[in-house]
Motif scaffolding. Structure first.
Motif, PDB file in Angstrom:
ATOM      1  N   TRP A   3      -1.204  12.200  11.834  1.00  0.00           N
ATOM      2  CA  TRP A   3      -2.162  11.155  12.143  1.00  0.00           C
ATOM      3  C   TRP A   3      -3.254  11.403  12.609  1.00  0.00           C
ATOM      4  O   TRP A   3      -4.475  10.858  12.258  1.00  0.00           O
ATOM      5  CB  TRP A   3      -1.248  10.350  13.094  1.00  0.00           C
ATOM      6  CG  TRP A   3      -0.381   9.334  12.057  1.00  0.00           C
ATOM      7  CD1 TRP A   3       0.997   9.368  12.117  1.00  0.00           C
ATOM      8  CD2 TRP A   3      -0.955   8.209  11.417  1.00  0.00           C
ATOM      9  NE1 TRP A   3       1.213   8.238  11.042  1.00  0.00           N
ATOM     10  CE2 TRP A   3       0.023   7.505  10.657  1.00  0.00           C
ATOM     11  CE3 TRP A   3      -2.196   7.664  11.315  1.00  0.00           C
ATOM     12  CZ2 TRP A   3      -0.155   6.386   9.931  1.00  0.00           C
ATOM     13  CZ3 TRP A   3      -2.545   6.561  10.413  1.00  0.00           C
ATOM     14  CH2 TRP A   3      -1.482   5.957   9.634  1.00  0.00           C
TER      15      TRP A   3
ATOM     16  N   ILE B  99      -3.236   0.767   7.322  1.00  0.00           N
ATOM     17  CA  ILE B  99      -1.915   0.771   6.619  1.00  0.00           C
ATOM     18  C   ILE B  99      -2.175   1.756   5.397  1.00  0.00           C
ATOM     19  O   ILE B  99      -1.304   2.154   5.198  1.00  0.00           O
ATOM     20  CB  ILE B  99      -1.820  -0.591   6.186  1.00  0.00           C
ATOM     21  CG1 ILE B  99      -1.500  -1.517   7.392  1.00  0.00           C
ATOM     22  CG2 ILE B  99      -0.705  -0.857   5.277  1.00  0.00           C
ATOM     23  CD1 ILE B  99      -1.412  -2.965   7.133  1.00  0.00           C
ATOM     24  N   GLN B 100      -3.382   1.838   4.858  1.00  0.00           N
ATOM     25  CA  GLN B 100      -3.511   2.486   3.768  1.00  0.00           C
ATOM     26  C   GLN B 100      -3.425   4.158   4.201  1.00  0.00           C
ATOM     27  O   GLN B 100      -2.807   4.983   3.345  1.00  0.00           O
ATOM     28  CB  GLN B 100      -4.975   2.282   3.015  1.00  0.00           C
ATOM     29  CG  GLN B 100      -5.263   3.142   1.858  1.00  0.00           C
ATOM     30  CD  GLN B 100      -6.813   3.349   1.216  1.00  0.00           C
ATOM     31  OE1 GLN B 100      -7.593   2.690   2.061  1.00  0.00           O
ATOM     32  NE2 GLN B 100      -7.052   3.747   0.154  1.00  0.00           N
TER      33      GLN B 100
ATOM     34  N   TRP C 296      -1.438   5.299   6.374  1.00  0.00           N
ATOM     35  CA  TRP C 296      -0.154   5.704   6.478  1.00  0.00           C
ATOM     36  C   TRP C 296       0.335   6.157   5.188  1.00  0.00           C
ATOM     37  O   TRP C 296       1.015   6.821   4.867  1.00  0.00           O
ATOM     38  CB  TRP C 296       0.463   4.418   7.156  1.00  0.00           C
ATOM     39  CG  TRP C 296       1.861   4.539   7.215  1.00  0.00           C
ATOM     40  CD1 TRP C 296       2.678   5.253   8.319  1.00  0.00           C
ATOM     41  CD2 TRP C 296       3.046   4.297   6.301  1.00  0.00           C
ATOM     42  NE1 TRP C 296       4.051   5.287   8.137  1.00  0.00           N
ATOM     43  CE2 TRP C 296       4.294   4.884   6.791  1.00  0.00           C
ATOM     44  CE3 TRP C 296       2.931   3.775   5.127  1.00  0.00           C
ATOM     45  CZ2 TRP C 296       5.346   4.662   6.240  1.00  0.00           C
ATOM     46  CZ3 TRP C 296       4.129   3.674   4.369  1.00  0.00           C
ATOM     47  CH2 TRP C 296       5.492   4.198   4.949  1.00  0.00           C
ATOM     48  N   GLY C 297       0.167   5.196   4.079  1.00  0.00           N
ATOM     49  CA  GLY C 297       0.609   5.420   2.749  1.00  0.00           C
ATOM     50  C   GLY C 297      -0.036   6.950   2.205  1.00  0.00           C
ATOM     51  O   GLY C 297       0.907   7.577   1.836  1.00  0.00           O
TER      52      GLY C 297
ATOM     53  N   ARG D 252       1.770   9.658   3.942  1.00  0.00           N
ATOM     54  CA  ARG D 252       3.206   9.729   3.270  1.00  0.00           C
ATOM     55  C   ARG D 252       3.279  10.245   2.035  1.00  0.00           C
ATOM     56  O   ARG D 252       3.951  11.083   1.879  1.00  0.00           O
ATOM     57  CB  ARG D 252       3.588   8.371   3.189  1.00  0.00           C
ATOM     58  CG  ARG D 252       5.286   8.141   2.928  1.00  0.00           C
ATOM     59  CD  ARG D 252       5.891   6.970   2.859  1.00  0.00           C
ATOM     60  NE  ARG D 252       6.918   6.652   2.104  1.00  0.00           N
ATOM     61  CZ  ARG D 252       8.437   6.796   2.787  1.00  0.00           C
ATOM     62  NH1 ARG D 252       8.397   6.782   4.126  1.00  0.00           N
ATOM     63  NH2 ARG D 252       9.339   6.529   1.946  1.00  0.00           N
TER      64      ARG D 252
ATOM     65  N   ALA E  76       7.732   1.986  -0.442  1.00  0.00           N
ATOM     66  CA  ALA E  76       7.081   1.988   0.817  1.00  0.00           C
ATOM     67  C   ALA E  76       5.640   2.354   1.014  1.00  0.00           C
ATOM     68  O   ALA E  76       4.627   1.654   1.575  1.00  0.00           O
ATOM     69  CB  ALA E  76       7.587   2.961   1.949  1.00  0.00           C
ATOM     70  N   ILE E  77       5.275   3.445   0.202  1.00  0.00           N
ATOM     71  CA  ILE E  77       3.807   3.748  -0.199  1.00  0.00           C
ATOM     72  C   ILE E  77       3.202   2.539  -1.128  1.00  0.00           C
ATOM     73  O   ILE E  77       1.769   2.120  -0.744  1.00  0.00           O
ATOM     74  CB  ILE E  77       3.968   5.009  -0.941  1.00  0.00           C
ATOM     75  CG1 ILE E  77       4.155   6.193   0.066  1.00  0.00           C
ATOM     76  CG2 ILE E  77       2.129   5.091  -1.316  1.00  0.00           C
ATOM     77  CD1 ILE E  77       4.184   7.334  -0.650  1.00  0.00           C
TER      78      ILE E  77
ATOM     79  N   SER F 117       2.351  -0.402   1.315  1.00  0.00           N
ATOM     80  CA  SER F 117       1.291  -0.060   2.163  1.00  0.00           C
ATOM     81  C   SER F 117      -0.052  -0.139   1.475  1.00  0.00           C
ATOM     82  O   SER F 117      -1.043  -0.465   2.133  1.00  0.00           O
ATOM     83  CB  SER F 117       1.486   1.321   2.769  1.00  0.00           C
ATOM     84  OG  SER F 117       0.960   2.454   1.949  1.00  0.00           O
ATOM     85  N   TRP F 118       0.144   0.065   0.290  1.00  0.00           N
ATOM     86  CA  TRP F 118      -1.293  -0.197  -0.602  1.00  0.00           C
ATOM     87  C   TRP F 118      -1.391  -1.369  -1.081  1.00  0.00           C
ATOM     88  O   TRP F 118      -2.646  -1.858  -1.589  1.00  0.00           O
ATOM     89  CB  TRP F 118      -1.394   0.847  -1.660  1.00  0.00           C
ATOM     90  CG  TRP F 118      -1.538   2.324  -1.024  1.00  0.00           C
ATOM     91  CD1 TRP F 118      -1.871   2.663   0.267  1.00  0.00           C
ATOM     92  CD2 TRP F 118      -1.283   3.243  -1.878  1.00  0.00           C
ATOM     93  NE1 TRP F 118      -1.811   3.972   0.257  1.00  0.00           N
ATOM     94  CE2 TRP F 118      -1.558   4.623  -1.109  1.00  0.00           C
ATOM     95  CE3 TRP F 118      -0.816   3.670  -3.203  1.00  0.00           C
ATOM     96  CZ2 TRP F 118      -1.272   5.830  -1.347  1.00  0.00           C
ATOM     97  CZ3 TRP F 118      -0.842   4.954  -3.696  1.00  0.00           C
ATOM     98  CH2 TRP F 118      -0.868   6.104  -2.651  1.00  0.00           C
TER      99      TRP F 118
END
Length: 184
Positions: free
Chosen positions: A24, A72-73, A75-76, A79, A144-145, A148-149
């Motif tokens: 992160w 949020i992007q 995070w994806g 991932r 989930a990805i 997030s997008w």
């Protein structure tokens, strides 16, 4: 391609996760770097007399929305890069996310520094198209990805309408065109 779907049926080769893990703090450093130009560009309005679309949210909304969407992007993206499971379109998705971040980082230059509503609309529409493609491609392998997008798709879909309206209302000094892409 499957004629009933916009998602190609032949997957790209999944190269698997990166040979190193993305953390992160690295994503946040990346985000800070992509926002460096925005700290220095003049912002506000692209040129004196610019008429914002009545659909345009107030100025304070943009940093709040983009900050939230960007986190949020990211995070994806983290991932996607770290996923040990196969994601069929991983190389293409990584490339498209790179293109999105390039658009994000250069938007201030295209719109505010160059003063071009046309470039702003082109950047925003390209962002919408690429983000939508990313969601469609990753959906079967990692919802989930995709989720997030999805805010990118929703925001840039709306922003595309606002940007086109800005082109209709304003001249474009960069291209020397009058309002609505009128003549010089």
């Amino acid at each position: 391609m499957n004629h009933r779907s916009f998602v190609p049926t032949e997957p790209a080769t999944d190269t698997g996760p990166l040979p190193f893990r993305v953390y992160w703090w690295q994503a946040l450093v990346f985000w800070l770097l992509t926002n460096t130009y925005g700290v220095f560009e003049r912002g506000g309005e692209p040129f004196p007399g610019y008429q914002p679309s009545p659909l345009q949210p107030p100025g304070w909304a943009f940093p709040v929305v983009w900050f939230s969407i960007s986190l949020i992007q990211l995070w994806g993206c983290v991932r996607l890069l770290n996923a040990p499971w196969p994601i069929r379109w991983r190389p293409a998705l990584i490339g498209m996310q790179g293109a999105l971040w390039l658009l994000y980082a250069s938007f201030g230059f295209a719109y505010f520094t160059m003063g071009s509503p046309i470039l702003a609309a082109a950047w925003t529409i390209a962002y919408f198209i690429i983000a939508s493609t990313c969601v469609l491609l990753v959906w079967p392998d990692d919802r989930a990805i995709a989720a997030s997008w999805l805010p990118l798709v929703l925001w840039t879909g709306f922003a595309s309408i606002v940007a086109v309206h800005g082109v209709v209302l304003n001249p474009d000094p960069l291209f020397g065109l009058g309002p609505g892409l009128g003549t010089r």
